[in-house]
Design a protein around this motif. Sequence first.
Motif, PDB file in Angstrom:
ATOM      1  N   ALA A   3      -3.922  21.309  -3.708  1.00 48.00           N
ATOM      2  CA  ALA A   3      -5.178  21.461  -4.440  1.00 48.00           C
ATOM      3  C   ALA A   3      -6.392  21.269  -3.540  1.00 48.00           C
ATOM      4  O   ALA A   3      -7.428  21.920  -3.723  1.00 48.00           O
ATOM      5  N   ALA A   4      -6.273  20.376  -2.566  1.00 47.95           N
ATOM      6  CA  ALA A   4      -7.370  20.101  -1.633  1.00 47.95           C
ATOM      7  C   ALA A   4      -6.802  20.136  -0.216  1.00 47.95           C
ATOM      8  O   ALA A   4      -6.545  19.099   0.393  1.00 47.95           O
ATOM      9  N   PRO A   5      -6.568  21.345   0.308  1.00 50.87           N
ATOM     10  CA  PRO A   5      -5.863  21.469   1.591  1.00 50.87           C
ATOM     11  C   PRO A   5      -6.653  20.914   2.769  1.00 50.87           C
ATOM     12  O   PRO A   5      -7.881  20.977   2.798  1.00 50.87           O
ATOM     13  N   VAL A   6      -5.901  20.377   3.714  1.00 46.31           N
ATOM     14  CA  VAL A   6      -6.454  20.063   5.022  1.00 46.31           C
ATOM     15  C   VAL A   6      -6.414  21.367   5.818  1.00 46.31           C
ATOM     16  O   VAL A   6      -5.450  22.125   5.729  1.00 46.31           O
ATOM     17  N   SER A   7      -7.471  21.641   6.586  1.00 49.61           N
ATOM     18  CA  SER A   7      -7.480  22.899   7.336  1.00 49.61           C
ATOM     19  C   SER A   7      -6.404  22.888   8.415  1.00 49.61           C
ATOM     20  O   SER A   7      -5.976  21.829   8.886  1.00 49.61           O
ATOM     21  N   LYS A  58       0.852  -1.184   0.000  1.00 45.30           N
ATOM     22  CA  LYS A  58       0.000   0.000   0.000  1.00 45.30           C
ATOM     23  C   LYS A  58       0.892   1.238   0.000  1.00 45.30           C
ATOM     24  O   LYS A  58       1.754   1.387   0.869  1.00 45.30           O
ATOM     25  N   LEU A  59       0.689   2.099  -0.964  1.00 47.97           N
ATOM     26  CA  LEU A  59       1.539   3.268  -1.165  1.00 47.97           C
ATOM     27  C   LEU A  59       0.687   4.528  -1.077  1.00 47.97           C
ATOM     28  O   LEU A  59      -0.338   4.634  -1.751  1.00 47.97           O
ATOM     29  N   LEU A  60       1.099   5.465  -0.260  1.00 43.52           N
ATOM     30  CA  LEU A  60       0.439   6.766  -0.145  1.00 43.52           C
ATOM     31  C   LEU A  60       1.316   7.820  -0.797  1.00 43.52           C
ATOM     32  O   LEU A  60       2.492   7.956  -0.458  1.00 43.52           O
ATOM     33  N   HIS A  61       0.744   8.551  -1.749  1.00 42.33           N
ATOM     34  CA  HIS A  61       1.472   9.569  -2.511  1.00 42.33           C
ATOM     35  C   HIS A  61       0.908  10.944  -2.141  1.00 42.33           C
ATOM     36  O   HIS A  61      -0.284  11.209  -2.354  1.00 42.33           O
ATOM     37  N   ILE A  62       1.762  11.789  -1.578  1.00 42.86           N
ATOM     38  CA  ILE A  62       1.368  13.137  -1.145  1.00 42.86           C
ATOM     39  C   ILE A  62       2.121  14.175  -1.976  1.00 42.86           C
ATOM     40  O   ILE A  62       3.345  14.123  -2.077  1.00 42.86           O
ATOM     41  N   VAL A 120      -2.205   2.327  -4.772  1.00 42.62           N
ATOM     42  CA  VAL A 120      -1.770   3.713  -4.577  1.00 42.62           C
ATOM     43  C   VAL A 120      -2.941   4.617  -4.188  1.00 42.62           C
ATOM     44  O   VAL A 120      -3.982   4.631  -4.857  1.00 42.62           O
ATOM     45  N   THR A 121      -2.758   5.358  -3.111  1.00 40.17           N
ATOM     46  CA  THR A 121      -3.704   6.401  -2.703  1.00 40.17           C
ATOM     47  C   THR A 121      -3.011   7.741  -2.900  1.00 40.17           C
ATOM     48  O   THR A 121      -1.871   7.921  -2.465  1.00 40.17           O
ATOM     49  N   TYR A 122      -3.685   8.667  -3.562  1.00 41.65           N
ATOM     50  CA  TYR A 122      -3.075   9.973  -3.860  1.00 41.65           C
ATOM     51  C   TYR A 122      -3.816  11.085  -3.133  1.00 41.65           C
ATOM     52  O   TYR A 122      -5.052  11.121  -3.109  1.00 41.65           O
ATOM     53  N   ARG A 123      -3.044  11.994  -2.553  1.00 40.88           N
ATOM     54  CA  ARG A 123      -3.621  13.163  -1.885  1.00 40.88           C
ATOM     55  C   ARG A 123      -2.795  14.388  -2.252  1.00 40.88           C
ATOM     56  O   ARG A 123      -1.577  14.410  -2.029  1.00 40.88           O
ATOM     57  N   ASP A 124      -3.445  15.395  -2.805  1.00 35.11           N
ATOM     58  CA  ASP A 124      -2.789  16.654  -3.169  1.00 35.11           C
ATOM     59  C   ASP A 124      -3.210  17.695  -2.143  1.00 35.11           C
ATOM     60  O   ASP A 124      -4.322  18.231  -2.207  1.00 35.11           O
ATOM     61  N   ALA A 140       3.300  24.937  -7.257  1.00 40.90           N
ATOM     62  CA  ALA A 140       3.843  25.347  -8.559  1.00 40.90           C
ATOM     63  C   ALA A 140       3.186  24.669  -9.763  1.00 40.90           C
ATOM     64  O   ALA A 140       3.560  24.940 -10.897  1.00 40.90           O
ATOM     65  N   GLY A 141       2.231  23.791  -9.533  1.00 42.75           N
ATOM     66  CA  GLY A 141       1.521  23.160 -10.648  1.00 42.75           C
ATOM     67  C   GLY A 141       2.442  22.364 -11.553  1.00 42.75           C
ATOM     68  O   GLY A 141       3.332  21.646 -11.099  1.00 42.75           O
ATOM     69  N   ALA A 142       2.232  22.521 -12.859  1.00 46.51           N
ATOM     70  CA  ALA A 142       2.995  21.739 -13.842  1.00 46.51           C
ATOM     71  C   ALA A 142       4.492  22.048 -13.806  1.00 46.51           C
ATOM     72  O   ALA A 142       5.300  21.248 -14.274  1.00 46.51           O
ATOM     73  N   GLY A 143       4.867  23.187 -13.270  1.00 46.68           N
ATOM     74  CA  GLY A 143       6.286  23.553 -13.187  1.00 46.68           C
ATOM     75  C   GLY A 143       6.978  23.039 -11.949  1.00 46.68           C
ATOM     76  O   GLY A 143       8.149  23.348 -11.706  1.00 46.68           O
ATOM     77  N   SER A 144       6.299  22.232 -11.163  1.00 39.75           N
ATOM     78  CA  SER A 144       6.842  21.770  -9.895  1.00 39.75           C
ATOM     79  C   SER A 144       7.884  20.672 -10.080  1.00 39.75           C
ATOM     80  O   SER A 144       7.635  19.667 -10.751  1.00 39.75           O
ATOM     81  N   VAL A 145       9.024  20.852  -9.455  1.00 42.56           N
ATOM     82  CA  VAL A 145      10.072  19.830  -9.469  1.00 42.56           C
ATOM     83  C   VAL A 145       9.657  18.646  -8.598  1.00 42.56           C
ATOM     84  O   VAL A 145       9.821  17.485  -8.981  1.00 42.56           O
ATOM     85  N   THR A 146       9.103  18.910  -7.420  1.00 46.84           N
ATOM     86  CA  THR A 146       8.762  17.807  -6.512  1.00 46.84           C
ATOM     87  C   THR A 146       7.609  16.968  -7.046  1.00 46.84           C
ATOM     88  O   THR A 146       7.575  15.753  -6.824  1.00 46.84           O
ATOM     89  N   ARG A 147       6.672  17.581  -7.759  1.00 47.31           N
ATOM     90  CA  ARG A 147       5.589  16.788  -8.356  1.00 47.31           C
ATOM     91  C   ARG A 147       6.147  15.842  -9.414  1.00 47.31           C
ATOM     92  O   ARG A 147       5.726  14.683  -9.508  1.00 47.31           O
ATOM     93  N   ASP A 148       7.076  16.329 -10.197  1.00 42.28           N
ATOM     94  CA  ASP A 148       7.721  15.505 -11.225  1.00 42.28           C
ATOM     95  C   ASP A 148       8.478  14.345 -10.567  1.00 42.28           C
ATOM     96  O   ASP A 148       8.331  13.179 -10.958  1.00 42.28           O
ATOM     97  N   LEU A 149       9.257  14.663  -9.540  1.00 43.67           N
ATOM     98  CA  LEU A 149      10.056  13.638  -8.866  1.00 43.67           C
ATOM     99  C   LEU A 149       9.183  12.624  -8.132  1.00 43.67           C
ATOM    100  O   LEU A 149       9.413  11.414  -8.212  1.00 43.67           O
TER     101      LEU A 149
END
Length: 200
Positions: free
Chosen positions: A43-47, A2-6, A36-40, A11-20
Amino acid sequence: MKLLHIDSSIAGAGSVTRDLSAEIVAVLSGAGTAEVTYRDVAAAPVSHLSGAYMAGLQGAPVDDAMRSELNAGLAAMEEFLAADVVVIGAPMYNFGIPSQLKAWIDRLAVPGKTFNYGERGPVGLCQGKKIIVASARGGIFSAGSPFAALDHQETYLQSFFGILGIADVSFVRAEGVAMGPEARAKAIAAAKEHAAKLVA
């Protein structure tokens, strides 16, 4: 597995960390055996934490809106607890991590769930997990740099997950990405090479 991806970069499409982080997850899940479970969290902040949230977490009466917020925070923690591997895209902003990522992390620190207080301080309850952080910095802040003392990004993440009992924390780092196009390309290429070796 089970993999969690945060992801947490703004920076959107220009983000280095999103690419990596996407590349790391693709390699880890390449055999098709990973769930895989994905959480951005950008885009969808936790308060951010509030006094009402903390009181509700400790059993105080709450209204419907706060009950919904509590449920969302506990769901984020349960996602984390269920994961064997957590891949986190964590850029450095002003020497630390994005506030959106900090808000998510604050939902993980729950006494009795992810750590306990013992006679000698906190005792982690999350042993056995693996954390891989896709890190990006505009300048050079790694050990040996004259600015290393300003690193409150990777040092914070290492310390926090250590408190939860997680010893296996790795960093895939692209440094100097704001120091010109050539430096950026070189840093990203080196980080991707490191990522490939790390997850092999």
